[in-house]
Write a protein that holds these residues in place. Sequence first.
Motif, PDB file in Angstrom:
ATOM      1  N   MET A  41       0.820  -1.214   0.000  1.00 42.24           N
ATOM      2  CA  MET A  41       0.000   0.000   0.000  1.00 42.24           C
ATOM      3  C   MET A  41       0.854   1.264   0.000  1.00 42.24           C
ATOM      4  SD  MET A  41      -1.428  -0.189   3.927  1.00 42.24           S
ATOM      5  CE  MET A  41      -1.861   1.525   4.015  1.00 42.24           C
ATOM      6  N   GLY A  42       2.054   1.162  -0.573  1.00 48.43           N
ATOM      7  CA  GLY A  42       2.900   2.337  -0.721  1.00 48.43           C
ATOM      8  C   GLY A  42       3.836   2.612   0.433  1.00 48.43           C
ATOM      9  N   GLY A  43       3.897   1.707   1.404  1.00 48.90           N
ATOM     10  CA  GLY A  43       4.795   1.890   2.546  1.00 48.90           C
ATOM     11  C   GLY A  43       6.221   1.480   2.216  1.00 48.90           C
ATOM     12  N   ARG A  44       7.102   1.645   3.204  1.00 46.46           N
ATOM     13  CA  ARG A  44       8.516   1.347   2.981  1.00 46.46           C
ATOM     14  C   ARG A  44       9.106   0.439   4.048  1.00 46.46           C
ATOM     15  NH1 ARG A  44       9.466   7.443   1.715  1.00 46.46           N
ATOM     16  NH2 ARG A  44       8.721   7.510  -0.421  1.00 46.46           N
ATOM     17  N   SER A  45       8.260  -0.249   4.811  1.00 43.83           N
ATOM     18  CA  SER A  45       8.773  -1.195   5.807  1.00 43.83           C
ATOM     19  C   SER A  45       9.386  -2.378   5.075  1.00 43.83           C
ATOM     20  CB  SER A  45       7.645  -1.666   6.729  1.00 43.83           C
ATOM     21  OG  SER A  45       7.129  -0.568   7.453  1.00 43.83           O
ATOM     22  N   ASP A  46      10.419  -2.944   5.675  1.00 44.07           N
ATOM     23  CA  ASP A  46      11.132  -4.045   5.045  1.00 44.07           C
ATOM     24  C   ASP A  46      11.372  -5.128   6.073  1.00 44.07           C
ATOM     25  OD1 ASP A  46      12.571  -5.514   3.156  1.00 44.07           O
ATOM     26  OD2 ASP A  46      14.460  -4.537   3.696  1.00 44.07           O
ATOM     27  N   ALA A  47      10.733  -6.269   5.887  1.00 43.91           N
ATOM     28  CA  ALA A  47      10.914  -7.381   6.824  1.00 43.91           C
ATOM     29  C   ALA A  47      10.816  -8.683   6.062  1.00 43.91           C
ATOM     30  CB  ALA A  47       9.845  -7.331   7.911  1.00 43.91           C
ATOM     31  N   ASP A  48      11.403  -9.703   6.632  1.00 42.72           N
ATOM     32  CA  ASP A  48      11.346 -11.032   6.040  1.00 42.72           C
ATOM     33  C   ASP A  48      11.073 -12.034   7.151  1.00 42.72           C
ATOM     34  OD1 ASP A  48      11.307 -12.819   3.984  1.00 42.72           O
ATOM     35  OD2 ASP A  48      13.469 -12.885   3.696  1.00 42.72           O
ATOM     36  N   VAL A  49      10.670 -13.227   6.770  1.00 40.25           N
ATOM     37  CA  VAL A  49      10.438 -14.296   7.742  1.00 40.25           C
ATOM     38  C   VAL A  49      11.228 -15.523   7.292  1.00 40.25           C
ATOM     39  CG1 VAL A  49       8.329 -15.119   6.593  1.00 40.25           C
ATOM     40  CG2 VAL A  49       8.694 -15.591   9.039  1.00 40.25           C
ATOM     41  N   VAL A  50      11.911 -16.134   8.261  1.00 40.07           N
ATOM     42  CA  VAL A  50      12.721 -17.323   7.985  1.00 40.07           C
ATOM     43  C   VAL A  50      12.490 -18.341   9.096  1.00 40.07           C
ATOM     44  CG1 VAL A  50      14.533 -16.093   6.712  1.00 40.07           C
ATOM     45  CG2 VAL A  50      14.722 -16.335   9.198  1.00 40.07           C
ATOM     46  N   LEU A  51      12.804 -19.592   8.799  1.00 39.71           N
ATOM     47  CA  LEU A  51      12.799 -20.643   9.811  1.00 39.71           C
ATOM     48  C   LEU A  51      14.212 -20.721  10.363  1.00 39.71           C
ATOM     49  CD1 LEU A  51      11.138 -22.920  11.156  1.00 39.71           C
ATOM     50  CD2 LEU A  51      12.028 -24.452   9.382  1.00 39.71           C
ATOM     51  N   GLU A  52      14.340 -20.486  11.665  1.00 42.38           N
ATOM     52  CA  GLU A  52      15.663 -20.413  12.289  1.00 42.38           C
ATOM     53  C   GLU A  52      15.598 -21.065  13.671  1.00 42.38           C
ATOM     54  OE1 GLU A  52      17.575 -16.417  13.578  1.00 42.38           O
ATOM     55  OE2 GLU A  52      17.849 -16.557  11.406  1.00 42.38           O
ATOM     56  N   ASN A  53      16.410 -22.077  13.895  1.00 35.91           N
ATOM     57  CA  ASN A  53      16.458 -22.761  15.198  1.00 35.91           C
ATOM     58  C   ASN A  53      15.075 -23.216  15.667  1.00 35.91           C
ATOM     59  OD1 ASN A  53      19.291 -22.272  15.406  1.00 35.91           O
ATOM     60  ND2 ASN A  53      18.834 -20.186  16.092  1.00 35.91           N
ATOM     61  N   GLY A  54      14.279 -23.751  14.747  1.00 36.96           N
ATOM     62  CA  GLY A  54      12.966 -24.269  15.103  1.00 36.96           C
ATOM     63  C   GLY A  54      11.929 -23.206  15.405  1.00 36.96           C
ATOM     64  N   ARG A  55      12.154 -22.003  14.907  1.00 36.70           N
ATOM     65  CA  ARG A  55      11.212 -20.896  15.126  1.00 36.70           C
ATOM     66  C   ARG A  55      11.002 -20.132  13.828  1.00 36.70           C
ATOM     67  NH1 ARG A  55      14.177 -18.543  20.577  1.00 36.70           N
ATOM     68  NH2 ARG A  55      13.643 -20.325  21.890  1.00 36.70           N
ATOM     69  N   ALA A  56       9.787 -19.596  13.675  1.00 38.36           N
ATOM     70  CA  ALA A  56       9.538 -18.645  12.596  1.00 38.36           C
ATOM     71  C   ALA A  56      10.041 -17.306  13.122  1.00 38.36           C
ATOM     72  CB  ALA A  56       8.055 -18.564  12.278  1.00 38.36           C
ATOM     73  N   VAL A  57      10.987 -16.709  12.415  1.00 38.04           N
ATOM     74  CA  VAL A  57      11.581 -15.449  12.877  1.00 38.04           C
ATOM     75  C   VAL A  57      11.311 -14.376  11.824  1.00 38.04           C
ATOM     76  CG1 VAL A  57      13.709 -14.268  13.564  1.00 38.04           C
ATOM     77  CG2 VAL A  57      13.392 -16.695  14.120  1.00 38.04           C
ATOM     78  N   MET A  58      10.568 -13.350  12.263  1.00 40.37           N
ATOM     79  CA  MET A  58      10.324 -12.196  11.400  1.00 40.37           C
ATOM     80  C   MET A  58      11.165 -11.055  11.950  1.00 40.37           C
ATOM     81  SD  MET A  58       6.792 -10.141  10.406  1.00 40.37           S
ATOM     82  CE  MET A  58       6.326  -9.730  12.080  1.00 40.37           C
TER      83      MET A  58
END
Length: 185
Positions: free
Chosen positions: A29-46
Motif C-alpha cells: 500500500m505504498g509503505g517502505r517497511s522491510d521485513a522477512d520471515v525465515v525458519l531459524e532454530n525451530g522458530r519462525a523469525v520475522m
Amino acid sequence: DVDGVVFDFSRMRGDEFAAKFSALNDVVMGGRSDADVVLENGRAVMRGVTEDQFGGFASFKCRDFDRALDLSAYDGLSLTCAGDGLRYKVIAYDSDDSFNVAFHQTFECPIEMREVKVRFGDFVPVKRGRAVAKSDPEYRTFDGKRIVSLQFMLSKFDYGMENLNTNYKPGAFEFQLARVEAYKD
C-alpha cells in the motif's frame, strides 16, 4: 490437527516452511517497511525495519490451509513467542477473500520465550483497515469455527486505522514464534 496444534516450527523443514509462509509488508500500500520471515532454530523469525510515514506494518502470513481449520471446540490460540516487547497482532481469516472481514487480536510480545493466549471471543472484526462497528451489517464475532489462514503482524494500528498502537515504534524489530496451538480453559 486433533490435538489443537496449528504450527510447531521445531518440527518443520525449511522447504516446507518456505512453501507455507511469506512476508507481507506495507509496500503493498505504498509503505517502505522491510521485513522477512525465515525458519531459524525451530522458530519462525520475522525481523526487519518498519516505518510509519506511509503504511506502518510488517507481517508474515501462511498460505491458505488445504482445508479450513475448525477450532470452535477451543477457547482461543496459544502463541509461544518472544521478541522485543512490542505489541503485535494475530489476524485470523475465515475467507480466502483478503478484502473481506478478518479478525484481529493484539498481544504484547514477551522478551523471553513464553506462552501468550488470545481468546477467540476477543478478536475484533476489521475490514480494509477499519474496525467493523457492531451496527454494521458485516459485523460478526469470531469463534474459531472456520480458519482459512493466519497472519502475524507488527503495525502502528491496533484495530483499524482509527486506533493507534501505543506500544509501537518504527525501526528495527524481531519477533520469534515457536508454536501456535488451540487451547481450552
